[in-house]
Scaffold this active site. Sequence first.
Site, short mmCIF file in Angstrom:
data_model
loop_
_atom_site.label_atom_id
_atom_site.label_comp_id
_atom_site.label_asym_id
_atom_site.label_seq_id
_atom_site.Cartn_x
_atom_site.Cartn_y
_atom_site.Cartn_z
N GLY A 116 33.18 29.43 32.81
CA GLY A 116 33.74 29.26 31.47
C GLY A 116 33.10 30.13 30.41
O GLY A 116 33.07 29.76 29.23
N ASN B 192 34.32 32.89 29.30
CA ASN B 192 35.41 33.28 28.39
C ASN B 192 35.76 32.14 27.45
O ASN B 192 36.04 32.38 26.26
CB ASN B 192 36.64 33.73 29.18
CG ASN B 192 36.52 35.16 29.65
OD1 ASN B 192 36.68 36.09 28.87
ND2 ASN B 192 36.19 35.35 30.93
N ARG C 112 52.43 21.04 43.81
CA ARG C 112 51.94 21.81 42.66
C ARG C 112 52.67 21.39 41.39
O ARG C 112 52.09 21.33 40.31
CB ARG C 112 52.17 23.30 42.94
CG ARG C 112 51.23 24.18 42.18
CD ARG C 112 51.26 25.57 42.70
NE ARG C 112 52.46 26.25 42.28
CZ ARG C 112 52.87 27.43 42.73
NH1 ARG C 112 52.18 28.04 43.64
NH2 ARG C 112 53.97 27.98 42.28
N MET D 168 41.75 29.08 38.83
CA MET D 168 42.03 29.69 40.13
C MET D 168 43.23 29.08 40.84
O MET D 168 43.21 28.87 42.05
CB MET D 168 40.77 29.60 41.01
CG MET D 168 39.54 30.24 40.40
SD MET D 168 39.82 31.94 39.82
CE MET D 168 39.73 32.79 41.38
N ARG D 169 44.26 28.77 40.09
CA ARG D 169 45.49 28.26 40.70
C ARG D 169 46.68 29.01 40.11
O ARG D 169 46.68 29.34 38.93
CB ARG D 169 45.67 26.76 40.38
CG ARG D 169 44.63 25.87 41.00
CD ARG D 169 44.79 24.45 40.47
NE ARG D 169 46.06 23.85 40.83
CZ ARG D 169 46.28 23.21 41.98
NH1 ARG D 169 45.34 23.09 42.87
NH2 ARG D 169 47.45 22.68 42.24
N ASN E 192 46.68 34.91 30.28
CA ASN E 192 45.72 34.99 31.37
C ASN E 192 44.84 36.22 31.16
O ASN E 192 45.27 37.19 30.52
CB ASN E 192 46.46 35.10 32.71
CG ASN E 192 45.51 35.09 33.89
OD1 ASN E 192 44.52 34.34 33.91
ND2 ASN E 192 45.77 35.93 34.89
N HIS F 156 42.51 39.06 33.35
CA HIS F 156 42.28 39.56 34.71
C HIS F 156 41.24 40.68 34.67
O HIS F 156 41.35 41.59 33.83
CB HIS F 156 43.60 40.07 35.31
CG HIS F 156 43.43 40.53 36.71
ND1 HIS F 156 43.25 39.65 37.76
CD2 HIS F 156 43.36 41.78 37.24
CE1 HIS F 156 43.09 40.34 38.87
NE2 HIS F 156 43.16 41.63 38.59
N ASP G 81 49.54 37.59 38.31
CA ASP G 81 49.04 38.63 37.41
C ASP G 81 50.09 39.67 37.05
O ASP G 81 49.80 40.87 36.95
CB ASP G 81 47.81 39.34 38.06
CG ASP G 81 46.68 38.36 38.35
OD1 ASP G 81 46.49 37.42 37.57
OD2 ASP G 81 46.01 38.54 39.38
N GLU H 44 35.76 41.45 28.31
CA GLU H 44 36.60 40.24 28.23
C GLU H 44 36.30 39.44 26.96
O GLU H 44 37.22 38.96 26.29
CB GLU H 44 36.35 39.35 29.46
CG GLU H 44 36.88 39.95 30.74
CD GLU H 44 36.71 39.04 31.95
OE1 GLU H 44 37.52 39.15 32.87
OE2 GLU H 44 35.77 38.23 31.98
#
Length: 207
Positions: free
Chosen positions: A17, A19, A70, A95-96, A112, A114, A150, A179
Site C-alpha cells: 500500500g 501508493n 467473482r 491483485m484481482r 489502475n 501498472h 491492463d 508512481e
Amino acid sequence: MCETKMIRLGVLASGSGTNLQAIIDSSQAGKIPARVAVVLSDKADAFALKRAEKHGVPHFFVDPKKFDSREDYDEELIRILKEHQADLVILAGFMRLMSSLFVQTFRNRVMNIHPALLPSFPGTHGVRDALDYGVKVSGVTVHFADEGLDTGPIILQEAVLVLEDDTEETLHNRIHQAEYRIYPEAVRLFAEGKLKIEGRRVRILGD
Ligand code: GRF
C-alpha cells in the site's frame, strides 16, 4: 469550465500500500482535492489495511473464499464502496481482475496503476518482464480500468530509465518513485474534471 470539488476515493489494495500512502499524504497535504473514504483488501494481512487504520480511514478485509463467484465478490466490494460514497475507485496493487459488473458499475471511474509502459508488459510481472526483455526504458502507466488486463485508456505515463546493473528490485524502487508522483496527479486531474475520455484517448483539458 472545470469544476473542483472534494471527491471521495475508494482504494483497493492487496499488498504494502505504498501508493495508497502517497495518495493519503497528497490528500492530507492539500495537494489533491480528494480524500480516501474507504480501503478494501482481499488479503487479511495487507499492510495497506494497517496504513488505513493509522490514518483513521475505514478499512475492510473482504475474504474471497466466502464468495462463490467473482461477481458475488465484486458485488460485496460495490456495496461497501457505495456505502462509503466513493466517487472514484483506485486500484493500488489490487491483485484481482475486476468483473465486468464492477467495471460497468463504476464505468470510467476506476483507475489502475501498472509498473511498465503499457501496452508493453501487462500482467503481474511488468517490472521483471520488461527487464528480462532487455528494454532500456520502462516506466509507469496510470489508466482507466476496463474489462481487460491492463488495457483501459491511458491517463498518464512516466518513463524510467533501466540502468546497466538494475535488478527487479532496484528498478521497481525507481518505478515506485514515479508512481508516487503520477498516481496522485491523475487523481487530481480527475477531481478537477480535467480528464475527457475520447475512445482510447484520454484528453487532459487545460491545466
Ligand atoms: C505497484 O508497483 C503498482 O504499479 C502495481 O502493484 C504495486 C503496488 O505497490 N500494480 P504498493 O502496494 O502500492 O506498494
